[in-house]
Design an enzyme around this catalytic site. Structure first.
Site, PDB file in Angstrom:
ATOM      1  N   ALA A 342       0.720  -1.230  -0.072  1.00 20.53           N
ATOM      2  CA  ALA A 342       0.153   0.054  -0.108  1.00 20.53           C
ATOM      3  C   ALA A 342       0.789   1.278   0.119  1.00 20.53           C
ATOM      4  CB  ALA A 342      -0.816  -0.026   1.197  1.00 20.53           C
ATOM      5  N   GLU A 343       2.024   1.344  -0.548  1.00 15.92           N
ATOM      6  CA  GLU A 343       3.108   2.491  -0.567  1.00 15.92           C
ATOM      7  C   GLU A 343       2.374   3.352  -0.980  1.00 15.92           C
ATOM      8  OE1 GLU A 343       6.302   1.392  -2.984  1.00 15.92           O
ATOM      9  OE2 GLU A 343       6.799  -0.334  -1.834  1.00 15.92           O
TER      10      GLU A 343
END
Lengths: 705, 705
Positions: A342-343
């Site tokens: 989920a950068e």
């Protein structure tokens, strides 16, 4: 999981501390290729090494007159395995098998009973082989054990004065870990179905049993969806697997005792989905297919290409429910991998008012909480479709259901944490093949070392094994096999063989024969590299380019270091794209140089070092006239010149050893100057480093007078 | 047609008359690779050479940004050709093509209209190519011409400092002969469908247009018959093509503009039919599948394996009628080849009382008359099924209907005779690739030379072209491509290009690039040979074995000369089975030696000769320790030693040139002794001859003092 940064391993192209000298010398003399119970003279070039081998008397000689007989439990998969066995044997030996007849020597495959209809994580893969002069009997509990044993038999065949033969022996073998995987990234570059099949052939050879298939990323959504056809229709540049191809590959894998674990990344690394279905994205769109490559920290974020799924909309979960339903029937494996990275989401969700509002309304304190919520919703719908969720480290949260399997890219601590929390855990840290590390580095990483090894037995049992990973930023369908193999085999041995099988000199010797065996198994990576080299030798002598190619290595880690910019359509046809990740000759030279530097060299070592260094010094004379005439090789002009310089420094060191200078002070000046020159000449050029530099440095550093 | 004996060509391994010296020297200096209208500096490594080329200005640079656009007449075959073109281009250049976009440089394929539904003998295969910097336009009357032109474009691409490019030019091209075939014998060894497909890929590259498929012989009946299933069921050892595979291969060929001409041999070479259907045979049976190989004159006849069809039974013709009916629908080509060889029949029919009685009753004076009767009956039933009969020389009789096409293995006289009699005629004499002759020999054979050339125009027009032939006694699916390629390309050029394109030095230079291009076209024969060599290098250094392999050639003609006996299941995994038919290095060395002997050598020549000879002299030191440790290479022990001797003789000759002896009489003694020693050292060993012997002989013979 892409931000893995292997600083601890960086060494190529860097002048190493001279403490390397003794390590180099040592590594090359370590011996013991075979388990203790087998006589030293027996050939056992098998990889992974079986857990127990006992020598017998005599040998089974292969001639055209022999039968391969299936006995006990029968199924078509075993017939096909028999045909594949014969084909491999034919490729390896050239023997055309006579029509069956009675009284011939036999290879009997005795299978007790069936395996599960869908291959389970913990199938019994054990087998036993008895080789006697007129009969080889392979016994296995189920077809998967039989497949494993057949590969061992094929590898045991070697040339003798009497013909192709296997020495009489008894083998009892079973895997150390039940999960021995290979992750292939078809998202960034589309890897064609034929190459996927070849990869499965190679995996079978080295007894790997999970193809983890990364099927979508920002650069492409690679599977045909009939429910949501704009996924591949608008999100793949036309490069995707049809459902028929997927089914055929899954069946191909099952034939080889390999599970296929599909991965569809979410919530980030999913922007290819939004091109056709913008309502899924967390930005306002429009979205476009990303062609840029490289790590997210290397570029400013572009919402049109770097967005994540919108976790705040019920429609997202409705979509995913139908999507998971469709894919669940296409991929029979019990696990469904969602990635979980989920950068990009962490950036967007912090600032996007819609997200903030949703978090506030639902009492979530930060984007991480929102991610947890998303993961939990997705886990539920995956479970609803009868599957178990798997994800990378990021999906591990306190409330994550224990059934969720965690794949660790962060390290042994994180692996231990997952296992301690009761999750099935799989290690990929240390096994990233795309980082171009040497096989020995991967080989040294044990899933039960350090924190993981210190767990109580019950928790340690949650550690199922590991997975080599090949992200595809810098490989294409053409080049991927040359970067996978043979190094993936080192990981395969680590995960199959007893922990004590850990001598890297033995591993390298056997890797060499496996490299050859891969061709017989149907993985044409050596031929593919030869063909790629052919493009580079239209204006220079092929032999001279090979000399250069044999001592260079691509950069380790993700930064390529050069001036080229890459996207998913950049031709990967330069030398740095196609040389092996690890230079065998470089390793050999460094070992020899290490022995010379530590005064443990023999006459042969000195002769080899001199001969190699002279060849490298003189090679530029052959290459220089032609390199500039082709756009593909112009960048090699300075590299070739540097090789000549590095080799000259090595020769100067050898010369000085034979004719010492007047004083130790003299020697220090010599060393200082030469090391400085070596550093200059070894600067990364054309995105390549010299694998011989540490060896030359060792020679120079060893000068006393 | 198997009794063809090429005595006139025998030379390898034989000490040649010293008149060779000047010929050797000459051949290597002949130039003119390009048609006169093209500037010399332009690269035109195209084979077959186009009939007309005019140079333009600038070049078309290939980059990822280009489109291949089909225009005019459209059909799916052209779409597939476009995909194949892009795949070849990708393999050759490594360029990954960007998704289509407007404004990109274009390759436009402009096709006027369709070709025939079933490819005809005289399709229009002409095409025209205009290369300008931003556009390549290929124009053709029909898809077949477009296919031909696409192959030319692919071959024109070469490396430049600016990238892969094609120089601006205009090409107008069309074939000299409409029939440019390749005969593959799937009877003696089963050639797998994948290798047949690869062969078609290679044929497309060099513009061959007929796959003549020899589908049955004594050793096997290779096509599934549903009407007579015991044909393949009992007559093939399980090695046959299913009808589905045949259909797929015929479609694959059509996609490449290649006709598929099936051949079912009768009345002789048909004993595999009788295993399942003994009533067809002229002996009393029982029959068995023959595994022996070699020529019929080499063994005593065995009626169980060498019988022929019974021409005296009506049931034979009823069977053939149904059989031809079934095969006619499987193979759409207008021609149906019956072979027509009756070697064995001529023996049996002379003595078999049943045959004699039949001949007497029908006023036939000899077995030849009975053969004519058989051929005529068969021709009628072939015609009934809408096909035209084709056969080898033997079927030509005064009453043979003019529609019957004759394939000549006997020579240009027989070709001329067929043409003069009004038959369509095709030349295969001079094009037997399995005889292991050099490409230049085949290249020099012209279908319109000698008697054929002297015919009046109307009769000469009956000569449709030629066919290279590859009988499979000594090749398998694994080795056949290495013997077909690249020499078949020399025949392809002879049959396509203008007659004036006849310089063999130019042909060899272009053969070298075609050898590389074949890999890009999907013919992995170089990789297959490398893999076959790998088996031979498990106990010796690979480089040293390569040195030996690069200067030897298999025997020319059919006798293998060694002590091995062969049958259709003998492993063909020795060095003599896998080396190229022609040694390129041997040819190069002989040219250099010829120049030295005739005092036209330069300094480079002298240096090369010295360097090569020294390497050959010293190579045995590297090979000798290991060769005996493998059963596959033990036979090479004396060969390797002999190479050392031959090279030493060459070095002695060079030394003597530099330091002449005292007198001419001295020199004569030296020569006599050295030539005798050369003859001994050059004796055929391990079924291999040295290709360098004529060169060494030239050096020795040139000694004056």
């Amino acid at each position: 999981m892409l931000s893995y940064r292997p600083q601890m391993w960086c060494s190529a192209g860097v002048i190493l501390a001279s403490s390397l000298v003794s390590a180099l010398a040592q590594s090359a003399v370590t011996a013991s290729p075979n388990p203790p119970s087998l006589p030293k003279q027996a050939t056992l070039a098998v990889l992974p090494m079986p857990s127990h081998v006992t020598a017998g008397t005599g040998q089974f000689v292969f001639d055209r007159g022999f039968d391969v007989v299936l006995s006990g439990y029968q199924e078509p998969r075993l017939d096909r395995a028999r045909m594949r066995f014969l084909q491999h044997l034919r490729r390896k030996t050239g023997i055309l098998q006579w029509p069956q007849a009675s009284g011939l020597p036999q290879i009997v495959v005795e299978t007790k009973s069936s395996s599960a209809a869908v291959q389970q994580v913990s199938e019994d893969e054990s087998y036993r082989i008895d080789v006697t002069p007129m009969k080889i009997v392979l016994t296995a509990a189920n077809p998967i054990g039989a497949l494993r044993g057949l590969q061992t038999i094929l590898q045991l065949i070697h040339t003798t004065p009497q013909g192709f033969a296997i020495a009489a022996m008894q083998i009892e073998d079973k895997p150390r870990f039940p999960w021995r995987g290979l992750m292939i990234d078809s998202g960034r570059h589309f890897i064609t179905p034929d190459v996927i099949r070849q990869t499965l052939d190679g995996m079978e050879l080295v007894k790997m049993n999970v193809l983890h298939w990364h099927l979508a990323d920002d650069q492409g959504f690679r599977v045909e969806s009939k429910v949501f056809p704009r996924l591949q229709g608008m999100g793949s540049d036309g490069q995707f697997y049809t459902q028929e191809e997927v089914r055929s590959i899954v069946a191909y894998a099952r034939d080889r005792g390999i599970r296929v674990l599909p991965e569809f990344e979410m919530p980030s690394h999913a922007s290819s989905w939004f091109v056709g279905y913008p309502e899924l994205g967390d930005s306002k769109g429009p979205y476009r297919l990303k062609h840029a490559l490289g790590q997210s920290w290397e570029r400013p974020r572009d919402a049109a290409e770097d967005s994540s799924m919108d976790p705040t909309q019920e429609s997202t979960y409705k979509f995913l429910d139908r999507f998971v339903g469709e894919m669940s029937s296409l991929f029979p494996d019990i696990y469904f991998h969602i990635g979980g990275d989920a950068e990009d989401a962490m950036i967007e969700w912090k600032t996007n008012p819609r997200m903030k509002q949703y978090m506030d309304a639902h009492g979530m304190k930060d984007p991480a909480a929102l991610q947890t919520y998303f993961d939990q919703r997705v886990e539920k719908l995956i479970a609803k479709h009868g599957k178990r969720m798997m994800g990378w480290d990021e999906v591990l949260q306190p409330d994550t259901p224990k059934s969720v399997a965690i794949q660790s890219w962060r390290g042994l601590d994180s692996l231990a944490k997952s296992a301690a929390s009761g999750h099935p855990a799989v290690l990929s840290w240390g096994y990233y093949l795309d980082l171009n590390e040497p096989a020995s580095r991967h080989y040294a990483v044990d899933p039960l070392a350090d924190a993981a090894g210190a767990l109580p037995e019950a928790q340690r049992a949650n550690i199922l094994g590991g997975e080599a990973a090949m992200w595809s930023e810098y490989v294409t369908a053409e080049t991927i096999s040359g970067r996978l193999w043979p190094r993936a085999a080192a990981v395969a041995e680590r995960l199959w063989s007893p922990r004590e099988v850990s001598d890297s000199a033995s591993m390298y010797r056997r890797l060499d024969t496996i490299a050859q065996e891969l061709t017989y198994a149907g993985v044409p990576y050596v031929a593919a590299r030869a063909s790629a080299y052919d493009r580079l030798t239209t204006t220079v002598p092929a032999a001279a380019l090979n000399v250069l190619a044999s001592v260079v290595e691509p950069p380790r880690g993700y930064p390529r270091g050069g001036s080229r910019t890459y996207d998913s359509f950049s031709p990967l046809n330069r030398l740095s794209d196609v040389v092996p990740a690890e230079s065998d000759l470089g390793r050999e030279f460094c070992a020899v140089a290490g022995r010379i530097a530590s005064h443990s060299a023999n006459a042969e070592d000195l002769k080899d070092a001199q001969k190699w260094l002279e060849q490298w010094r003189d090679n530029d004379t052959l290459l220089a006239p032609g390199l500039g005439q082709s756009a593909l090789t112009a960048e090699l002009v300075p590299l070739s010149k540097n090789l000549s310089r590095v080799a000259s420094i090595g020769l100067a060191a050898l010369e000085r050893m034979n004719h010492p200078g007047a004083s130790a002070a003299d020697a220090e000046t010599f060393k200082k100057n030469q090391l400085a020159a070596l550093k200059t000449a070894s600067a990364q050029t054309a995105e390549l480093n010299f694998a011989i530099t540490p060896g030359v440095e060792a020679l120079v550093s060893a000068i006393q007078r």
